[in-house]
Design a protein around this motif. Structure first.
Motif, short mmCIF file in Angstrom:
data_model
loop_
_atom_site.label_atom_id
_atom_site.label_comp_id
_atom_site.label_asym_id
_atom_site.label_seq_id
_atom_site.Cartn_x
_atom_site.Cartn_y
_atom_site.Cartn_z
N LYS A 67 0.81 -1.22 0.00
CA LYS A 67 0.00 0.00 0.00
C LYS A 67 0.84 1.27 0.00
N GLU A 68 1.96 1.24 0.71
CA GLU A 68 2.79 2.44 0.80
C GLU A 68 3.35 2.82 -0.56
N TYR A 69 3.74 1.82 -1.35
CA TYR A 69 4.31 2.09 -2.68
C TYR A 69 3.24 2.58 -3.65
N LEU A 70 2.02 2.06 -3.50
CA LEU A 70 0.94 2.54 -4.34
C LEU A 70 0.55 3.97 -3.95
N ARG A 71 0.69 4.29 -2.66
CA ARG A 71 0.43 5.66 -2.21
C ARG A 71 1.44 6.62 -2.84
N VAL A 72 2.69 6.20 -2.88
CA VAL A 72 3.75 7.01 -3.49
C VAL A 72 3.49 7.19 -4.98
N LEU A 73 3.11 6.11 -5.65
CA LEU A 73 2.82 6.18 -7.08
C LEU A 73 1.65 7.12 -7.34
N ASN A 74 0.62 7.05 -6.49
CA ASN A 74 -0.54 7.92 -6.65
C ASN A 74 -0.16 9.39 -6.48
N GLU A 75 0.68 9.68 -5.51
CA GLU A 75 1.14 11.06 -5.28
C GLU A 75 1.93 11.57 -6.49
N LEU A 76 2.76 10.70 -7.03
CA LEU A 76 3.58 11.09 -8.18
C LEU A 76 2.72 11.36 -9.41
N VAL A 77 1.78 10.48 -9.68
CA VAL A 77 0.88 10.66 -10.83
C VAL A 77 0.03 11.92 -10.64
N ALA A 78 -0.38 12.17 -9.39
CA ALA A 78 -1.16 13.38 -9.11
C ALA A 78 -0.35 14.64 -9.40
N ASP A 79 0.95 14.61 -9.08
CA ASP A 79 1.83 15.75 -9.39
C ASP A 79 1.95 15.96 -10.90
N MET A 80 2.00 14.85 -11.64
CA MET A 80 2.06 14.95 -13.10
C MET A 80 0.74 15.47 -13.66
N ASP A 81 -0.36 14.99 -13.10
CA ASP A 81 -1.68 15.46 -13.52
C ASP A 81 -1.82 16.97 -13.29
N GLU A 82 -1.23 17.45 -12.21
CA GLU A 82 -1.34 18.87 -11.86
C GLU A 82 -0.71 19.76 -12.93
N LEU A 83 0.30 19.23 -13.63
CA LEU A 83 0.93 19.99 -14.71
C LEU A 83 -0.08 20.35 -15.80
N LEU A 84 -1.07 19.47 -16.00
CA LEU A 84 -2.04 19.67 -17.07
C LEU A 84 -2.92 20.89 -16.86
N SER A 85 -2.97 21.40 -15.64
CA SER A 85 -3.80 22.57 -15.36
C SER A 85 -3.11 23.87 -15.80
N GLN A 86 -1.82 23.77 -16.15
CA GLN A 86 -1.07 24.95 -16.60
C GLN A 86 -1.45 25.29 -18.04
N ASP A 87 -1.57 26.57 -18.33
CA ASP A 87 -2.02 27.03 -19.64
C ASP A 87 -1.09 26.58 -20.76
N GLU A 88 0.19 26.46 -20.46
CA GLU A 88 1.16 26.08 -21.49
C GLU A 88 0.97 24.64 -21.97
N PHE A 89 0.20 23.86 -21.19
CA PHE A 89 -0.04 22.47 -21.57
C PHE A 89 -1.49 22.23 -21.96
N LYS A 90 -2.16 23.25 -22.49
CA LYS A 90 -3.57 23.13 -22.84
C LYS A 90 -3.81 22.16 -24.00
N ASN A 91 -2.75 21.88 -24.78
CA ASN A 91 -2.87 20.92 -25.89
C ASN A 91 -2.73 19.47 -25.43
N ILE A 92 -2.30 19.27 -24.18
CA ILE A 92 -1.98 17.93 -23.70
C ILE A 92 -3.22 17.25 -23.13
#
Length: 236
Positions: A67-92
């Motif tokens: 579970k701890e490793y899946l929690r880490v993976l989830n946090e990491l993916v969430a950080d990557m998802d957060e990039l998508l909210s930036q205007d410079e990545f509106k095409n992504i």
């Protein structure tokens, strides 16, 4: 009471819209509302696969059942998802995650592409997104000293078919030779680097420094000439 009911209904509608747009892209959702189905062919779509190559080595099911490793993976993916909210990545557009692999594409929304001043702008934006993902990994490793996650990225562009499968639990995905090659650019790539196809390198050469890796065997394609991204030309 009527005002309260109206507010409650609107809140529920907003929540449903938010959920739908997190399952499938907004422009696809708008189409489905009127036709109940969606499929589209797109030209020159940029596709990226980014894999944490050593995640399976770090994953330990004996420690808290994994579970701890899946929690880490989830946090990491969430950080990557957060990039998508930036205007410079509106095409992504994030397509999906497959285990510890993150799949994204750029150039799937015709309206957004029509606003671009450069026909290849969406391809450059996906490369910038890949570079931003590398920084997310670096920052993550600094915050969690016991982890040393390694990201390997493959990138390609070409014609794809996009569609939504099913009537319940809708599933949005893209298909095509360009997608398969992008996946191979990842699986045959170099840990910690961004590998691109020769066709992609010819476009990226305008803005980025590239290092020719040479012929690499790609399943279904025999040997392909591939390149590794070194950085932006203005940086190098």
């Amino acid at each position: 009471m009527a005002i309260k009911d109206k507010v409650r209904v609107q809140t529920m509608k907003d929540q449903a819209e938010w959920l739908l747009h997190n399952i499938i892209p907004r422009h696809v959702a708008d189409s489905i509302k009127s036709t109940a189905k969606y499929s589209e062919n797109h030209k020159d779509v940029a596709v990226m696969f980014a894999s944490i190559v050593n995640f399976n080595e770090l994953y330990d099911e004996d420690y808290l059942g994994g579970k701890e490793y899946l929690r880490v993976l989830n946090e990491l993916v969430a950080d990557m998802d957060e990039l998508l909210s930036q205007d410079e990545f509106k095409n992504i557009e994030k397509i999906k995650t497959i285990g510890s692999t993150y799949m994204a594409a750029a150039g799937l929304d015709a309206k957004v592409r029509a606003e671009n001043t450069d026909a290849h702008q969406h391809i450059f934006e996906l490369v910038e997104f890949a570079l931003a993902m590398q920084k997310v990994i670096d920052d993550f490793n600094q915050d969690l000293i016991e982890f040393n996650l390694i990201l390997r990225i493959g990138l390609n562009f070409g014609d794809v078919t996009a569609g939504v499968i099913g009537t319940t639990k809708l599933y949005y995905d893209i298909w095509g030779d360009a997608v398969n090659i992008a996946s191979r650019m990842d699986s045959t790539g170099v840990p910690g680097r961004i590998q691109v196809s020769g066709a992609c390198a010819a476009i990226l050469n305008r803005r980025y420094e590239l290092e020719r890796r040479g012929p690499v065997f790609v399943k279904g394609k025999d040997n392909m000439d591939v390149y590794l991204l070194k950085g932006r030309k203005d940086d190098t």
